[in-house]
Motif scaffolding. Structure first.
Motif, PDB file in Angstrom:
ATOM      1  N   ALA A  56       0.856  -1.189   0.000  1.00 62.14           N
ATOM      2  CA  ALA A  56       0.000   0.000   0.000  1.00 62.14           C
ATOM      3  C   ALA A  56       0.892   1.239   0.000  1.00 62.14           C
ATOM      4  O   ALA A  56       1.455   1.623   1.025  1.00 62.14           O
ATOM      5  CB  ALA A  56      -0.925  -0.008   1.219  1.00 62.14           C
ATOM      6  N   LYS A  58       0.529   4.345  -0.003  1.00 62.05           N
ATOM      7  CA  LYS A  58       0.288   5.503   0.860  1.00 62.05           C
ATOM      8  C   LYS A  58       0.986   5.389   2.211  1.00 62.05           C
ATOM      9  O   LYS A  58       1.234   6.386   2.871  1.00 62.05           O
ATOM     10  CB  LYS A  58      -1.221   5.717   1.067  1.00 62.05           C
ATOM     11  CG  LYS A  58      -1.907   4.704   1.978  1.00 62.05           C
ATOM     12  CD  LYS A  58      -3.348   5.167   2.272  1.00 62.05           C
ATOM     13  CE  LYS A  58      -4.021   4.359   3.348  1.00 62.05           C
ATOM     14  NZ  LYS A  58      -4.711   3.156   2.835  1.00 62.05           N
ATOM     15  N   ASP A  77      -0.264  -1.249  -4.335  1.00 61.93           N
ATOM     16  CA  ASP A  77      -1.659  -0.857  -4.193  1.00 61.93           C
ATOM     17  C   ASP A  77      -1.705   0.663  -4.182  1.00 61.93           C
ATOM     18  O   ASP A  77      -1.133   1.298  -3.297  1.00 61.93           O
ATOM     19  CB  ASP A  77      -2.225  -1.421  -2.889  1.00 61.93           C
ATOM     20  CG  ASP A  77      -3.622  -0.898  -2.620  1.00 61.93           C
ATOM     21  OD1 ASP A  77      -4.475  -1.054  -3.507  1.00 61.93           O
ATOM     22  OD2 ASP A  77      -3.863  -0.324  -1.543  1.00 61.93           O
ATOM     23  N   THR A 100      -7.013   0.831  -6.201  1.00 61.17           N
ATOM     24  CA  THR A 100      -8.156   0.746  -5.301  1.00 61.17           C
ATOM     25  C   THR A 100      -8.542   2.148  -4.860  1.00 61.17           C
ATOM     26  O   THR A 100      -8.220   2.577  -3.768  1.00 61.17           O
ATOM     27  CB  THR A 100      -7.806  -0.124  -4.072  1.00 61.17           C
ATOM     28  OG1 THR A 100      -7.428  -1.417  -4.526  1.00 61.17           O
ATOM     29  CG2 THR A 100      -8.988  -0.273  -3.130  1.00 61.17           C
ATOM     30  N   MET A 189     -11.748  -4.844   2.328  1.00 59.58           N
ATOM     31  CA  MET A 189     -10.818  -4.345   3.357  1.00 59.58           C
ATOM     32  C   MET A 189     -11.662  -3.927   4.533  1.00 59.58           C
ATOM     33  O   MET A 189     -12.351  -2.922   4.497  1.00 59.58           O
ATOM     34  CB  MET A 189     -10.008  -3.176   2.804  1.00 59.58           C
ATOM     35  CG  MET A 189      -9.309  -2.353   3.860  1.00 59.58           C
ATOM     36  SD  MET A 189      -7.518  -2.316   3.687  1.00 59.58           S
ATOM     37  CE  MET A 189      -7.107  -1.335   5.129  1.00 59.58           C
ATOM     38  N   GLY A 230      -4.457  -3.937   6.493  1.00 57.82           N
ATOM     39  CA  GLY A 230      -4.986  -3.977   7.860  1.00 57.82           C
ATOM     40  C   GLY A 230      -4.298  -4.945   8.788  1.00 57.82           C
ATOM     41  O   GLY A 230      -4.702  -5.069   9.954  1.00 57.82           O
ATOM     42  N   GLU A 271      -2.754  -6.438   0.590  1.00 58.79           N
ATOM     43  CA  GLU A 271      -2.196  -5.115   0.301  1.00 58.79           C
ATOM     44  C   GLU A 271      -1.834  -4.441   1.610  1.00 58.79           C
ATOM     45  O   GLU A 271      -2.481  -3.503   2.046  1.00 58.79           O
ATOM     46  CB  GLU A 271      -3.174  -4.286  -0.537  1.00 58.79           C
ATOM     47  CG  GLU A 271      -4.591  -4.352  -0.033  1.00 58.79           C
ATOM     48  CD  GLU A 271      -5.610  -3.701  -0.943  1.00 58.79           C
ATOM     49  OE1 GLU A 271      -5.445  -3.742  -2.174  1.00 58.79           O
ATOM     50  OE2 GLU A 271      -6.588  -3.163  -0.413  1.00 58.79           O
ATOM     51  N   GLY A 273       0.289  -2.260   4.179  1.00 60.46           N
ATOM     52  CA  GLY A 273       1.189  -1.122   4.265  1.00 60.46           C
ATOM     53  C   GLY A 273       1.902  -1.170   5.606  1.00 60.46           C
ATOM     54  O   GLY A 273       3.092  -1.467   5.711  1.00 60.46           O
ATOM     55  N   ARG A 274       1.119  -0.963   6.644  1.00 61.12           N
ATOM     56  CA  ARG A 274       1.644  -0.880   8.006  1.00 61.12           C
ATOM     57  C   ARG A 274       2.504  -2.083   8.386  1.00 61.12           C
ATOM     58  O   ARG A 274       3.594  -1.939   8.948  1.00 61.12           O
ATOM     59  CB  ARG A 274       0.456  -0.791   8.978  1.00 61.12           C
ATOM     60  CG  ARG A 274       0.826  -0.502  10.402  1.00 61.12           C
ATOM     61  CD  ARG A 274      -0.409  -0.666  11.316  1.00 61.12           C
ATOM     62  NE  ARG A 274      -1.600  -0.102  10.719  1.00 61.12           N
ATOM     63  CZ  ARG A 274      -1.999   1.165  10.861  1.00 61.12           C
ATOM     64  NH1 ARG A 274      -1.306   1.984  11.613  1.00 61.12           N
ATOM     65  NH2 ARG A 274      -3.100   1.610  10.270  1.00 61.12           N
ATOM     66  N   HIS A 367       2.474   5.269   7.434  1.00 56.92           N
ATOM     67  CA  HIS A 367       1.527   6.341   7.776  1.00 56.92           C
ATOM     68  C   HIS A 367       2.179   7.358   8.713  1.00 56.92           C
ATOM     69  O   HIS A 367       1.538   7.909   9.603  1.00 56.92           O
ATOM     70  CB  HIS A 367       0.235   5.763   8.396  1.00 56.92           C
ATOM     71  CG  HIS A 367      -0.322   4.603   7.619  1.00 56.92           C
ATOM     72  ND1 HIS A 367      -0.797   4.732   6.336  1.00 56.92           N
ATOM     73  CD2 HIS A 367      -0.430   3.285   7.915  1.00 56.92           C
ATOM     74  CE1 HIS A 367      -1.200   3.542   5.889  1.00 56.92           C
ATOM     75  NE2 HIS A 367      -0.975   2.646   6.832  1.00 56.92           N
TER      76      HIS A 367
HETATM   77  C1  LIG Z   1      -4.788   2.077   3.598  1.00 54.84           C
HETATM   78  C2  LIG Z   1      -5.122   0.920   2.758  1.00 54.84           C
HETATM   79  C3  LIG Z   1      -4.332  -0.236   2.809  1.00 54.84           C
HETATM   80  C4  LIG Z   1      -3.175  -0.398   3.752  1.00 54.84           C
HETATM   81  O1  LIG Z   1      -3.581  -0.410   5.061  1.00 54.84           O
HETATM   82  P1  LIG Z   1      -2.553  -0.862   6.208  1.00 54.84           P
HETATM   83  O2  LIG Z   1      -3.324  -0.661   7.447  1.00 54.84           O
HETATM   84  O3  LIG Z   1      -1.396   0.053   6.090  1.00 54.84           O
HETATM   85  O4  LIG Z   1      -2.197  -2.278   5.940  1.00 54.84           O
HETATM   86  C5  LIG Z   1      -4.648  -1.269   1.958  1.00 54.84           C
HETATM   87  N1  LIG Z   1      -5.689  -1.182   1.104  1.00 54.84           N
HETATM   88  C6  LIG Z   1      -6.479  -0.096   1.029  1.00 54.84           C
HETATM   89  C7  LIG Z   1      -7.605  -0.077   0.070  1.00 54.84           C
HETATM   90  C8  LIG Z   1      -6.214   0.993   1.857  1.00 54.84           C
HETATM   91  O5  LIG Z   1      -7.009   2.064   1.798  1.00 54.84           O
END
Ligand SMILES: *Cc1c(COP(=O)(O)O)cnc(C)c1O
Length: 419
Positions: A56, A58, A77, A100, A189, A230, A271, A273-274, A367
């Motif tokens: 992810a 972002k 992503d 997404t 998600m 997540g 996907e 990120g964290r 983040h």
């Molecule tokens: C923010 C987001 C993620 C990543 O979330 P994490 O909590 O960092 O794993 C994945 N997919 C979508 C659609 C998101 O908006």
């Protein structure tokens, strides 16, 4: 545990020199930790025939870090034009990118389709008629409504703006098929920072059930399911890490069962990120002021422009002081914004600190920098990457006043409406 003992030991060994060379504040990311986490994720899902993490963007939109993801075979992503552009800048193309977005604009659809396209993950049934051309491969984001409770952080699916509702789901795929789609994916998600692996297993079970249902109604098969991001990390010392090994094993079992019944296994996508970068980053900042009024405040040389999570969500981030331990006093660790929520810690037991102490705030690898804002004209800090060989690379310089002022009009620039 917040950041690993291995990371903090390596960090503490070299931090003084790094600070001397680069000066605070900065985020520092750990290549070794990121690779270990990526490889652990791959190992955990060895039981499914095909697995791919789409990082992810972002969470940590820096090409140097994104290249690490790429070298592990991961995709990206994206949910904005900038994130698409960054991914393509480092060479990601086509099905290496999942888009997404939500509340998507025509400009965003055009960017998604450009440069070899990407996997489109549509957030609503009404968007089917708004995309200029139906791609061969299409995915929908599913919102199960009251069929599922989200976790406390992301909230109740019924109140969430995301995704196609349960009652629309079949129609969405029917319409996409009628418009020419030939390959299909299903995404959801529902959780954020979830530490209980059983939640992700349940999400997988739900998606595979929907796949069975849609497939049998419409006579299609599915290329993949995407269980979203997540995956959680322990921000607090007393929290236990997510059990990815059990998660992988239990999810693989569901895929095996699906294959027995249907003769094939869709690909599994996540996907994260964290989970990928969160624990492998720290914000390093210096104590510059100490103030004793009704409470004791330790002022540092960074603020919410570097890290929003504590101020915005009251999120806990563990803080260490280089070379000091102990619970000598209770303090607030604060930035310099004219906002009283600009605090990295509130009434926290900390070692006794003095001006010049180096603090590192844990778990800022996701983040963190990316969420920072420029209120009060506070620039965002630099980003450093600690390489596996111990060298430290500047991967983004600090913002300067010229960056902040770049969009201002200093010359007159006027539009006068006609009468
Ligand atoms: C923010 C987001 C993620 C990543 O979330 P994490 O909590 O960092 O794993 C994945 N997919 C979508 C659609 C998101 O908006």
């Amino acid at each position: 545990m917040p950041v690993s003992n291995d990371f903090s030991a390596r960090l503490e060994q070299s931090l003084e020199g790094i600070v001397e060379h680069y000066s605070t504040p900065f985020h520092l990311y750990d290549e070794k930790g990121i690779r270990e986490t990526g490889n652990a994720l791959i190992d955990a899902f060895a039981g499914v025939e095909s697995f791919r993490e789409y990082f992810a963007v972002k969470a940590l939109p820096n090409p140097s870090v994104m290249k690490l993801m790429q070298s592990m075979g991961f995709g990206f992503d994206c949910s904005s034009i900038a994130e698409l552009a960054l991914s393509r800048q480092i060479g990601a193309r086509g099905e290496e990118i999942m888009f997404t977005s939500n509340n998507t604009s025509p400009k965003e659809f055009a960017a998604a389709a450009a440069d070899g396209g990407c996997i489109l993950n549509l957030d609503d049934i009404s968007l089917i008629d708004k995309i200029p051309e139906m791609p061969e491969l299409i995915c929908f984001r599913y919102n199960p409504g009251e069929r599922r409770t989200g976790n406390s952080i992301i909230g109740n699916p019924v109140e969430s703006k995301y995704g196609v509702s349960h009652d629309q789901l079949l129609d969405a795929y029917r319409q996409a098929k009628a418009r020419g789609a030939k390959r299909f994916g299903l995404h959801t998600m529902l959780a954020s920072n979830e530490l209980n692996h059983a939640y992700m297993v349940e999400t997988t079970r739900m998606l595979l059930e929907r796949v069975e249902w849609i497939s049998s109604e419409l006579d299609i098969t599915f290329d993949f399911i995407n269980i979203g991001g997540g995956l959680g990390i322990p921000y607090r010392p007393e929290e236990k890490p997510l059990d990815v090994v059990s998660m992988g094993r239990e999810i693989s079992k569901l895929f095996e069962l699906f294959k027995k019944q249907h003769g094939y296994m869709p690909k599994l996508c996540v996907e994260s990120g964290r989970y990928m970068t969160g624990p492998h980053g720290v914000l390093v900042t210096s104590a510059i002021n100490r103030k004793e009024i009704y409470r004791t405040y330790v002022g540092v040389d960074s603020c919410m422009s570097s890290l929003m999570r504590p101020g915005m969500y009251g999120a806990y981030h563990h803080i260490s002081v280089l070379g000091k331990t102990g619970d000598d006093e209770t303090v607030d660790v604060v930035g310099s914004l004219c906002e009283n929520n600009d605090k990295f810690a509130v009434q926290r037991s900390m070692p006794r600190m003095a001006d010049g102490d180096i603090l590192y705030i844990h778990d800022t690898g996701a983040h963190g920098h990316s969420m920072g804002f420029n209120y009060n004209g506070k620039p965002r800090p630099k980003e450093l990457l600690l390489r596996e060989d111990g060298s430290v690379e500047l991967i983004r310089r600090e913002e300067r006043l010229n960056d902040l002022f770049a969009t201002l009009s200093f010359e007159s620039n006027t539009y006068t409406p006609a009468d």
